[in-house]
Design an enzyme around this catalytic site. Structure first.
Site, PDB file in Angstrom:
ATOM      1  N   LYS A 107       0.813  -1.217   0.000  1.00 54.87           N
ATOM      2  CA  LYS A 107       0.000   0.000   0.000  1.00 54.87           C
ATOM      3  C   LYS A 107       0.850   1.272   0.000  1.00 54.87           C
ATOM      4  O   LYS A 107       0.435   2.300  -0.552  1.00 54.87           O
ATOM      5  CB  LYS A 107      -0.932   0.001   1.214  1.00 54.87           C
ATOM      6  CG  LYS A 107      -1.969  -1.109   1.226  1.00 54.87           C
ATOM      7  CD  LYS A 107      -2.988  -0.960   0.121  1.00 54.87           C
ATOM      8  CE  LYS A 107      -4.113  -1.983   0.240  1.00 54.87           C
ATOM      9  NZ  LYS A 107      -5.095  -1.864  -0.864  1.00 54.87           N
ATOM     10  N   GLU A 129     -10.310   5.019   2.767  1.00 54.70           N
ATOM     11  CA  GLU A 129     -11.054   3.886   3.297  1.00 54.70           C
ATOM     12  C   GLU A 129     -10.049   2.798   3.614  1.00 54.70           C
ATOM     13  O   GLU A 129      -8.951   2.775   3.042  1.00 54.70           O
ATOM     14  CB  GLU A 129     -12.080   3.383   2.276  1.00 54.70           C
ATOM     15  CG  GLU A 129     -11.539   2.482   1.187  1.00 54.70           C
ATOM     16  CD  GLU A 129     -10.498   3.120   0.264  1.00 54.70           C
ATOM     17  OE1 GLU A 129      -9.557   2.398  -0.148  1.00 54.70           O
ATOM     18  OE2 GLU A 129     -10.612   4.332  -0.019  1.00 54.70           O
ATOM     19  N   SER A 390       1.917  -9.576  -0.680  1.00 49.10           N
ATOM     20  CA  SER A 390       1.517  -8.175  -0.622  1.00 49.10           C
ATOM     21  C   SER A 390       1.700  -7.547   0.747  1.00 49.10           C
ATOM     22  O   SER A 390       1.786  -6.320   0.868  1.00 49.10           O
ATOM     23  CB  SER A 390       0.049  -8.040  -1.050  1.00 49.10           C
ATOM     24  OG  SER A 390      -0.786  -8.827  -0.215  1.00 49.10           O
TER      25      SER A 390
END
Length: 404
Positions: A107, A129, A390
């Protein structure tokens, strides 16, 4: 890229899709994408698209982002051979380690890019969000770095199961707003973030966390995440005798880590595989529809109402999929598989106990499919697999302790 086709190692010809490139002013990937938002948000979307196009062609902006990705986020991330698990499965498994970035997931790549863009645009606050909390943590981190305020919307249910990440956001100075409507998960957090954006568009920037939302977000987020695939492509070229893995695998919710990964391999012979949660598999069970400002594949009931998604991983609890993924599926350039919660937990434990790597539940979806496919022979013995991890699994310990 130019229209072409790829010949797979087993004689499979993979049709090209004009994907992983600029979708143009319409923001369309085939029949998917676009911009379906209230009229009051159209100018904001145009403003962001114009600002991004200018910034992305500005060497100074690109240079600053590259510097932050290197000295702050810790790029490039390594490509780690999974030695013991590879021997057990009879394949060569390479792990792209996004779990080793600052904040612990992919992210940060996207958020640093969008935060720099917001700062360039003169915005004073980031709205976001979050489901698993990793995007919220990354947003809070980038806001602190650049002196911006941050407001993060998070479903009440996700707050309960991701307590550690909520605390991290608070420590970093972000305001975490509980969302108590609907399923109280990621879909509802997106709803509230977009509603708030409508009322604060002049001074706030919506830092969307995945390759979804109205144009230009699916394209822009993919471009910020493209660094994963480009690094992995170069690392595979140096690591593998043939230069390209047989399979490139990543988990998919909205799909940003997979889109970034696939972008580095779309023009190669590698088979692209996205792995969804069985209870939130929009690419597998969805139908075309509009959700959160974009047209894509969405889980729906017989009346066309959006169905609730379910996953043991909070970050995959989403009833849609990014529009470019829907296009990749339709074109045949990528395939999408599902795994269930039990397989995911077992894959997390397997990777931890064979390689000493604690992966996030989200990433463990990809691991679960590779284990299943290798053991069943779907992935042939001797194949090479590049899998993007990830994020790291520290945040999920409380969620899995009763499932072990």
């Amino acid at each position: 890229m130019d229209e072409m086709s790829w010949s797979g190692r087993q004689g499979v010809t993979v049709p090209a899709a004009r994907a992983m490139s600029d979708p143009g002013v319409t923001g369309r990937f085939g029949t998917y994408g676009g911009r379906y938002v209230p009229e009051s948000l159209i100018p904001a979307c145009h403003e962001i698209e114009t600002a991004f196009r200018e910034a992305w062609s500005d060497p100074e902006f690109r240079g600053r982002l590259d510097t932050l990705l290197t000295v702050y986020a810790g790029r490039p991330t390594p490509l780690t051979p999974a030695w013991r698990l590879s021997r057990e499965l009879g394949i060569t498994l390479l792990l792209k380690r996004e779990d080793l970035t600052h904040t612990g997931s992919h992210k940060i790549n996207n958020v640093l890019g969008q935060a720099l863009l917001a700062h360039r645009m003169g915005k004073q606050r980031l709205l976001a969000e979050t489901g698993a909390g990793q995007h919220g943590v990354a947003t809070a981190t980038a806001a602190a770095l650049l002196g911006l305020k941050a407001t993060v919307f998070m479903g009440e249910r996700d707050i309960e199961r991701q307590e550690l990440n909520v605390l991290r956001m608070n420590v970093l100075g972000a305001e975490v707003v509980p969302v108590t409507t609907g399923s109280r998960t990621l879909k509802d957090a997106c709803n509230e973030a977009m509603r708030h954006w409508v009322s604060s568009v002049d001074d706030s920037y919506y830092c969307l966390g995945s390759v979804m939302g109205p144009h230009p977000y699916p394209w822009m987020v993919r471009e910020f995440q493209r660094v994963i695939g480009e690094e992995a492509r170069a690392q595979c070229a140096a690591e593998l005798p043939v230069g390209v893995p047989d399979y490139v695998v990543a988990c998919v919710g909205g799909g940003s880590n997979a889109a970034g990964t696939f972008a580095g391999f779309a023009g190669t012979t590698a088979r692209l595989v996205g792995v969804e949660a069985e209870g939130g598999a929009a690419a597998t069970f969805g139908r075309a529809g509009v959700l959160h400002g974009f047209r894509s594949l969405v889980l729906q009931d017989e009346d066309g109402q959006v169905r609730e998604a379910h996953s043991v991983a909070a970050g995959l609890d989403y009833p849609g999929i990014g529009p470019e993924h829907a296009h990749l599926r339709d074109s045949g350039r990528a395939r999408y598989e599902t795994v269930n919660d039990e397989e995911v937990v077992q894959a997390l434990l397997c990777l931890a106990r064979t390689e000493g790597i604690l992966a996030a539940l989200e990433s463990s979806h990809a691991v679960a499919w590779v284990i299943r496919a290798a053991k069943s022979g779907e992935i042939a013995p001797g194949s090479t697999v590049m899998l993007t991890l990830s994020g790291r699994g520290d945040k999920d310990i409380a969620s899995i302790k009763d499932l072990m």
